[in-house]
Design a protein around this motif. Structure first.
Motif, PDB file in Angstrom:
ATOM      1  N   LEU A 207      68.773 -70.704 -77.550  1.00 26.76           N
ATOM      2  CA  LEU A 207      70.030 -70.641 -76.801  1.00 26.76           C
ATOM      3  C   LEU A 207      70.553 -72.038 -76.511  1.00 26.76           C
ATOM      4  CD1 LEU A 207      69.335 -67.780 -74.219  1.00 26.76           C
ATOM      5  CD2 LEU A 207      70.939 -67.704 -76.135  1.00 26.76           C
ATOM      6  N   ALA A 208      69.647 -72.927 -76.089  1.00 22.39           N
ATOM      7  CA  ALA A 208      70.072 -74.301 -75.798  1.00 22.39           C
ATOM      8  C   ALA A 208      70.605 -74.989 -77.047  1.00 22.39           C
ATOM      9  CB  ALA A 208      68.896 -75.088 -75.210  1.00 22.39           C
ATOM     10  N   ALA A 209      69.927 -74.785 -78.177  1.00 23.13           N
ATOM     11  CA  ALA A 209      70.377 -75.404 -79.427  1.00 23.13           C
ATOM     12  C   ALA A 209      71.727 -74.853 -79.873  1.00 23.13           C
ATOM     13  CB  ALA A 209      69.329 -75.176 -80.517  1.00 23.13           C
ATOM     14  N   SER A 210      72.048 -73.629 -79.439  1.00 26.35           N
ATOM     15  CA  SER A 210      73.314 -73.001 -79.817  1.00 26.35           C
ATOM     16  C   SER A 210      74.434 -73.308 -78.828  1.00 26.35           C
ATOM     17  CB  SER A 210      73.120 -71.482 -79.928  1.00 26.35           C
ATOM     18  OG  SER A 210      72.124 -71.165 -80.883  1.00 26.35           O
ATOM     19  N   GLY A 211      74.146 -74.109 -77.813  1.00 28.00           N
ATOM     20  CA  GLY A 211      75.166 -74.509 -76.857  1.00 28.00           C
ATOM     21  C   GLY A 211      75.315 -73.599 -75.657  1.00 28.00           C
ATOM     22  N   TYR A 212      74.386 -72.664 -75.471  1.00 27.55           N
ATOM     23  CA  TYR A 212      74.441 -71.775 -74.313  1.00 27.55           C
ATOM     24  C   TYR A 212      73.567 -72.324 -73.191  1.00 27.55           C
ATOM     25  CZ  TYR A 212      76.744 -68.374 -77.315  1.00 27.55           C
ATOM     26  OH  TYR A 212      77.636 -67.755 -78.156  1.00 27.55           O
ATOM     27  N   ARG A 213      73.952 -71.974 -71.973  1.00 24.34           N
ATOM     28  CA  ARG A 213      73.229 -72.460 -70.805  1.00 24.34           C
ATOM     29  C   ARG A 213      72.472 -71.323 -70.129  1.00 24.34           C
ATOM     30  NH1 ARG A 213      77.854 -74.917 -67.249  1.00 24.34           N
ATOM     31  NH2 ARG A 213      78.735 -72.919 -67.899  1.00 24.34           N
ATOM     32  N   VAL A 214      71.228 -71.606 -69.802  1.00 25.54           N
ATOM     33  CA  VAL A 214      70.385 -70.676 -69.046  1.00 25.54           C
ATOM     34  C   VAL A 214      70.198 -71.274 -67.654  1.00 25.54           C
ATOM     35  CG1 VAL A 214      68.080 -69.635 -68.889  1.00 25.54           C
ATOM     36  CG2 VAL A 214      69.183 -69.876 -71.121  1.00 25.54           C
ATOM     37  N   PRO A 215      70.486 -70.519 -66.591  1.00 27.30           N
ATOM     38  CA  PRO A 215      70.805 -69.077 -66.543  1.00 27.30           C
ATOM     39  C   PRO A 215      72.301 -68.761 -66.488  1.00 27.30           C
ATOM     40  CG  PRO A 215      70.345 -69.859 -64.357  1.00 27.30           C
ATOM     41  CD  PRO A 215      70.211 -71.069 -65.256  1.00 27.30           C
ATOM     42  N   ASP A 216      73.171 -69.783 -66.625  1.00 28.51           N
ATOM     43  CA  ASP A 216      74.608 -69.527 -66.447  1.00 28.51           C
ATOM     44  C   ASP A 216      75.122 -68.493 -67.433  1.00 28.51           C
ATOM     45  OD1 ASP A 216      74.295 -71.461 -64.596  1.00 28.51           O
ATOM     46  OD2 ASP A 216      75.698 -72.893 -65.448  1.00 28.51           O
ATOM     47  N   ASP A 217      74.786 -68.648 -68.711  1.00 26.10           N
ATOM     48  CA  ASP A 217      75.249 -67.705 -69.725  1.00 26.10           C
ATOM     49  C   ASP A 217      74.309 -66.516 -69.887  1.00 26.10           C
ATOM     50  OD1 ASP A 217      77.576 -69.203 -70.537  1.00 26.10           O
ATOM     51  OD2 ASP A 217      76.198 -70.633 -71.451  1.00 26.10           O
ATOM     52  N   LEU A 218      73.027 -66.752 -69.683  1.00 27.36           N
ATOM     53  CA  LEU A 218      72.038 -65.673 -69.799  1.00 27.36           C
ATOM     54  C   LEU A 218      70.806 -66.039 -68.985  1.00 27.36           C
ATOM     55  CD1 LEU A 218      71.521 -62.963 -71.391  1.00 27.36           C
ATOM     56  CD2 LEU A 218      70.157 -64.348 -72.958  1.00 27.36           C
ATOM     57  N   ALA A 219      70.466 -65.206 -67.999  1.00 26.17           N
ATOM     58  CA  ALA A 219      69.221 -65.399 -67.251  1.00 26.17           C
ATOM     59  C   ALA A 219      68.058 -64.885 -68.095  1.00 26.17           C
ATOM     60  CB  ALA A 219      69.281 -64.659 -65.918  1.00 26.17           C
ATOM     61  N   VAL A 220      66.909 -65.560 -68.018  1.00 18.82           N
ATOM     62  CA  VAL A 220      65.765 -65.220 -68.864  1.00 18.82           C
ATOM     63  C   VAL A 220      64.510 -65.094 -67.998  1.00 18.82           C
ATOM     64  CG1 VAL A 220      64.300 -65.932 -70.797  1.00 18.82           C
ATOM     65  CG2 VAL A 220      66.760 -66.408 -70.855  1.00 18.82           C
ATOM     66  N   VAL A 221      63.754 -64.015 -68.226  1.00 22.85           N
ATOM     67  CA  VAL A 221      62.464 -63.800 -67.561  1.00 22.85           C
ATOM     68  C   VAL A 221      61.425 -63.513 -68.642  1.00 22.85           C
ATOM     69  CG1 VAL A 221      61.148 -62.352 -65.956  1.00 22.85           C
ATOM     70  CG2 VAL A 221      63.541 -62.932 -65.456  1.00 22.85           C
ATOM     71  N   GLY A 222      60.259 -64.134 -68.546  1.00 20.90           N
ATOM     72  CA  GLY A 222      59.182 -63.902 -69.501  1.00 20.90           C
ATOM     73  C   GLY A 222      58.055 -63.068 -68.906  1.00 20.90           C
ATOM     74  N   PHE A 223      56.940 -63.058 -69.610  1.00 22.00           N
ATOM     75  CA  PHE A 223      55.750 -62.353 -69.122  1.00 22.00           C
ATOM     76  C   PHE A 223      54.517 -63.076 -69.657  1.00 22.00           C
ATOM     77  CE2 PHE A 223      52.511 -59.374 -68.304  1.00 22.00           C
ATOM     78  CZ  PHE A 223      52.985 -58.392 -67.441  1.00 22.00           C
ATOM     79  N   ASP A 224      53.642 -63.485 -68.766  1.00 23.62           N
ATOM     80  CA  ASP A 224      52.326 -64.086 -69.028  1.00 23.62           C
ATOM     81  C   ASP A 224      52.052 -65.236 -68.076  1.00 23.62           C
ATOM     82  OD1 ASP A 224      51.430 -62.419 -71.082  1.00 23.62           O
ATOM     83  OD2 ASP A 224      52.397 -63.606 -72.636  1.00 23.62           O
ATOM     84  N   ASP A 225      53.065 -66.066 -67.785  1.00 26.38           N
ATOM     85  CA  ASP A 225      52.899 -67.284 -66.988  1.00 26.38           C
ATOM     86  C   ASP A 225      51.923 -68.250 -67.659  1.00 26.38           C
ATOM     87  OD1 ASP A 225      53.487 -69.033 -64.940  1.00 26.38           O
ATOM     88  OD2 ASP A 225      51.968 -68.237 -63.578  1.00 26.38           O
ATOM     89  N   VAL A 226      52.186 -68.550 -68.923  1.00 28.19           N
ATOM     90  CA  VAL A 226      51.401 -69.559 -69.623  1.00 28.19           C
ATOM     91  C   VAL A 226      51.732 -70.926 -69.048  1.00 28.19           C
ATOM     92  CG1 VAL A 226      51.327 -68.171 -71.727  1.00 28.19           C
ATOM     93  CG2 VAL A 226      53.125 -69.894 -71.447  1.00 28.19           C
ATOM     94  N   ARG A 227      50.889 -71.890 -69.346  1.00 29.69           N
ATOM     95  CA  ARG A 227      51.086 -73.230 -68.780  1.00 29.69           C
ATOM     96  C   ARG A 227      52.446 -73.809 -69.153  1.00 29.69           C
ATOM     97  NH1 ARG A 227      46.297 -77.382 -69.676  1.00 29.69           N
ATOM     98  NH2 ARG A 227      45.316 -75.726 -68.443  1.00 29.69           N
ATOM     99  N   GLY A 228      52.893 -73.564 -70.385  1.00 30.10           N
ATOM    100  CA  GLY A 228      54.164 -74.120 -70.816  1.00 30.10           C
ATOM    101  C   GLY A 228      55.369 -73.586 -70.076  1.00 30.10           C
ATOM    102  N   ALA A 229      55.220 -72.471 -69.353  1.00 28.94           N
ATOM    103  CA  ALA A 229      56.352 -71.899 -68.617  1.00 28.94           C
ATOM    104  C   ALA A 229      56.849 -72.839 -67.521  1.00 28.94           C
ATOM    105  CB  ALA A 229      55.963 -70.553 -68.016  1.00 28.94           C
ATOM    106  N   SER A 230      55.997 -73.724 -67.055  1.00 31.13           N
ATOM    107  CA  SER A 230      56.375 -74.667 -66.004  1.00 31.13           C
ATOM    108  C   SER A 230      57.081 -75.900 -66.546  1.00 31.13           C
ATOM    109  CB  SER A 230      55.128 -75.108 -65.216  1.00 31.13           C
ATOM    110  OG  SER A 230      54.528 -74.017 -64.558  1.00 31.13           O
ATOM    111  N   TYR A 231      57.193 -76.024 -67.874  1.00 30.60           N
ATOM    112  CA  TYR A 231      57.736 -77.240 -68.468  1.00 30.60           C
ATOM    113  C   TYR A 231      58.958 -76.986 -69.332  1.00 30.60           C
ATOM    114  CZ  TYR A 231      53.253 -78.976 -66.882  1.00 30.60           C
ATOM    115  OH  TYR A 231      52.163 -79.296 -66.112  1.00 30.60           O
TER     116      TYR A 231
END
Length: 385
Positions: A207-231
């Motif tokens: 989304l970022a590479a396509s010029g869209y903004r998160v969460p303004d254009d689309l809010a996103v929620v994942g599942f797992d809480d891996v370490r990379g989710a904080s970065y």
């Protein structure tokens, strides 16, 4: 670890956040029981951690004479092999994989609790068009999708088939494909729940590479809480997958069965919970030099100012409720910002100038501040921008 009790673990892999996290919980719990753990990787060394559709069948006993029972992590061995283990008198506890005809406990994450919390949180932000993107061939992800559908109905929202984006696997590449599909469909949703964090991270990056903004254009929620989710940018709001707790529960259940104690058969659920960051629309928190923590919420109009602490105090309350402008993605469509330069750490959100968070700011800096993060109130509703 040492002791007369030895527990076997059959796992496709022995590393990574998921398998490694399970083993960490297993090892810690076994140590408390005074037990030894024998962990066995059932796939060849060097095998990449990809989706397992056909579990291996070793064809011969592996460490049966050395252990009192086995914890079997999802798809480690075939159902035929597990039936042979049970016939040999070895108790089994399975992690995250139900096998028809096999009478043994199965320890699972309670996917529904975390997903229902995620949907409620997004609805609290005002979202009414919430999509789901995930690999439904994985049982865990299918359960998450079912919970998502149930939660939509509970909140009076329609279950729109056009908002399901089925993926090929749980990897980042499929998340990238999901982002392209959502954009290609004309952004039919204002928020999306991804089946895994890897899916969500791939989606964020595309989304970022396509010029869209998160969460303004689309809010996103994942599942797992891996370490990379904080970065990620923004940091990923996600549901915590309690792998450590699942490992601990599996050990406790297996030890009970080895000792002949009564244990349940069938599903044993370990709760999941939402971890709120910024990708859902909640604001990033800014800390002053002394740190801060949330102490209470206030609805008093008179309290809606930013008060500077007195020179003699070491702690004092900041109340920040000046509405400056409306923004997309904020709680209720409003961004609440502090009045005056003294109110560092404010910037919470609310539905009106008389509904705000109260924060406690520490000015001495001599003690470690409590952890906290501003969160949108569930009572908020989105207003037109």
């Amino acid at each position: 670890m040492s002791g007369d009790l030895a527990l076997g673990v059959l796992s496709p892999f022995l590393g990574g956040w998921y398998y490694g996290g399970l083993l960490r919980g297993i090892a810690r719990s076994a140590a408390q029981e005074g037990a030894t753990v024998v962990a066995l990787q059932t796939l060849d060394a060097g095998t990449e951690q990809v989706e397992m559709r056909n579990p291996p069948d070793p064809g011969y006993p592996i460490a049966w004479e050395h252990v009192a029972g086995f914890i079997v992590i999802i798809n480690a061995v075939s159902p035929r092999y597990l039936a042979a283990v049970q016939d040999a008198g070895k108790p089994i506890v399975i992690v995250s994989h139900e096998i028809p005809g096999l009478d043994c406990p199965v320890v699972l994450p309670d996917n529904r609790t975390g997903i229902r919390e995620a949907v409620a949180h997004l609805v609290g932000h005002g979202h009414r068009r919430i999509a789901f993107a995930g690999y439904l061939g994985a049982k865990d992800v299918k359960q998450r999708y079912d919970a998502y559908r149930e939660a939509l109905v509970e909140h009076g929202l329609p279950v729109d088939p056009a908002l399901l984006f089925p993926l090929d696997d749980n990897q980042m590449s499929s998340g990238e494909a999901a982002a392209r599909a959502i954009v290609g469909a004309g952004m039919p949703a204002t928020a999306v729940i991804a089946g895994t964090d890897a899916n969500a991270i791939g989606l964020l990056e595309t989304l970022a590479a396509s010029g869209y903004r998160v969460p303004d254009d689309l809010a996103v929620v994942g599942f797992d809480d891996v370490r990379g989710a904080s970065y990620t940018l923004p940091r990923l709001t996600t549901v915590n997958h309690p792998v450590d707790g699942i490992g601990r529960k599996a050990v406790a259940t297996l030890v009970q069965r080895i000792r002949g104690e009564a244990t349940p058969t069938g599903r044993i659920f370990v709760p999941t919970s939402l971890v709120v960051r910024e990708s859902c629309g909640c604001p990033a928190a800014t800390r002053p030099s002394g740190g801060w923590r949330r102490t209470a919420a206030t609805t008093s109009a008179s309290a809606c100012t930013c008060r500077r602490p007195s020179a003699s105090s070491t702690r004092s309350a900041w109340s920040c409720c000046a509405v400056t402008r409306r923004i997309r993605g904020g709680c209720g469509g409003w961004r609440v910002r502090p009045r005056g330069p003294a109110a560092w750490g404010c910037g919470a959100t609310g539905t009106s100038p008389t509904r705000c968070w109260t924060w406690s700011a520490r000015t001495s800096g001599t003690s470690r501040p409590s952890r906290g993060r501003p969160r949108c109130r569930s009572a908020c509703s989105r207003r037109p921008i």
